[in-house]
Enzyme design. Sequence first.
Site, short mmCIF file in Angstrom:
data_model
loop_
_atom_site.label_atom_id
_atom_site.label_comp_id
_atom_site.label_asym_id
_atom_site.label_seq_id
_atom_site.Cartn_x
_atom_site.Cartn_y
_atom_site.Cartn_z
N TYR A 205 -43.93 22.83 -12.45
CA TYR A 205 -44.79 22.10 -12.13
C TYR A 205 -44.48 20.73 -11.65
CZ TYR A 205 -48.64 18.54 -12.90
OH TYR A 205 -49.63 17.48 -13.05
N THR B 155 -47.71 13.23 -10.58
CA THR B 155 -47.38 13.09 -11.93
C THR B 155 -46.15 12.56 -12.04
OG1 THR B 155 -47.17 14.74 -13.86
CG2 THR B 155 -46.57 15.57 -11.46
#
Length: 337
Positions: A145, A121
């Site tokens: 995250y 990501t």
Amino acid sequence: MSDRFTVLVTGGAGYIGSHAVLALHDAGWPVAVIDNLVTGFRWAVPDDVPFYEGNIADAALIAKIVTEQNIGAVMHFAGSVVVPESVENPLKYYDNNSARSRSLIEAVIANKVPHFIFSSTAATYGIPEVSPVREDTPQVPINPYGMSKLMTEHMLRDVSAAHDMNFCALRYFNVAGADPQARSGQSTIGATHLLKVAVEAALGKRDSVAIFGTDYDTADGTGVRDYIHVSDLAAAHVLALDALIADPTQSHFLNCGYGRGFSVLEVLDAVDRVTNLKINRKMEGRRAGDPDSLISDNGAIMDRFPWKPQYADLDQIVTHALAWERKLGDIQQEQSA
């Protein structure tokens, strides 16, 4: 095609994973899926794809699948993806995204699977000082995250140096849209993706769309993001697999985006335009950790892979998302009947 090994897709019943299954399938690859169905849906996996319900950290199950299905590569999508939740519950993210990925990688090595493709990501970059963002931009995640994904990137780099496995970590920017044939799409209940929320509002499933921050250093004051169609992203995974097989000595860290951005208001305007409706917009304060602009420099993936995005048009992305949202309503009615 019959002499090809099978690709194991973890999280293949989820949003991006299910599109990767379709892309592999369409390209003639045999596919198997493992998913714990916590956020995925069994119906999202085609009937002719072998499906295993279970935990990616279950070494015995991974060994069983590798043997039964002749697995030669893993595409790893399983994990948790909601940034605010990662701040509230960091241990969940370090378990699901880091510890379980470590167990999966260990099982992959133990079973001599030579190729690994990882769903990473742009959140690994944190709030970059430059935009567009290149692969060599410092990775300074600002939430659990992003850090949990970066830890897995580091594991893959270290493990590939010590074992006979190469990998590709694809750093996604903002994934949006749905399969053009409406075979899959974003189905997660309570999803936080802007376009998902907007098409739900357009179809009357939500009263309004919240806009978090109108004072960013952008043309209209709202955050700018690089939105990539999920089917173009899935196609990049198939090309990554081809590249890993073609040169087993090479691994890759690559951005996945279109190299241009749209603001929150521009996305909502596109939904209004496609639906010929006006979504109710609610202005809210900024969320912590949202950068003004996050756009990919996609030069590396364009140079390295023969990747030719087919759906790099905002209105088309909206159109596909809307078609899926309508179909999803029918599926949900069938499931509850």
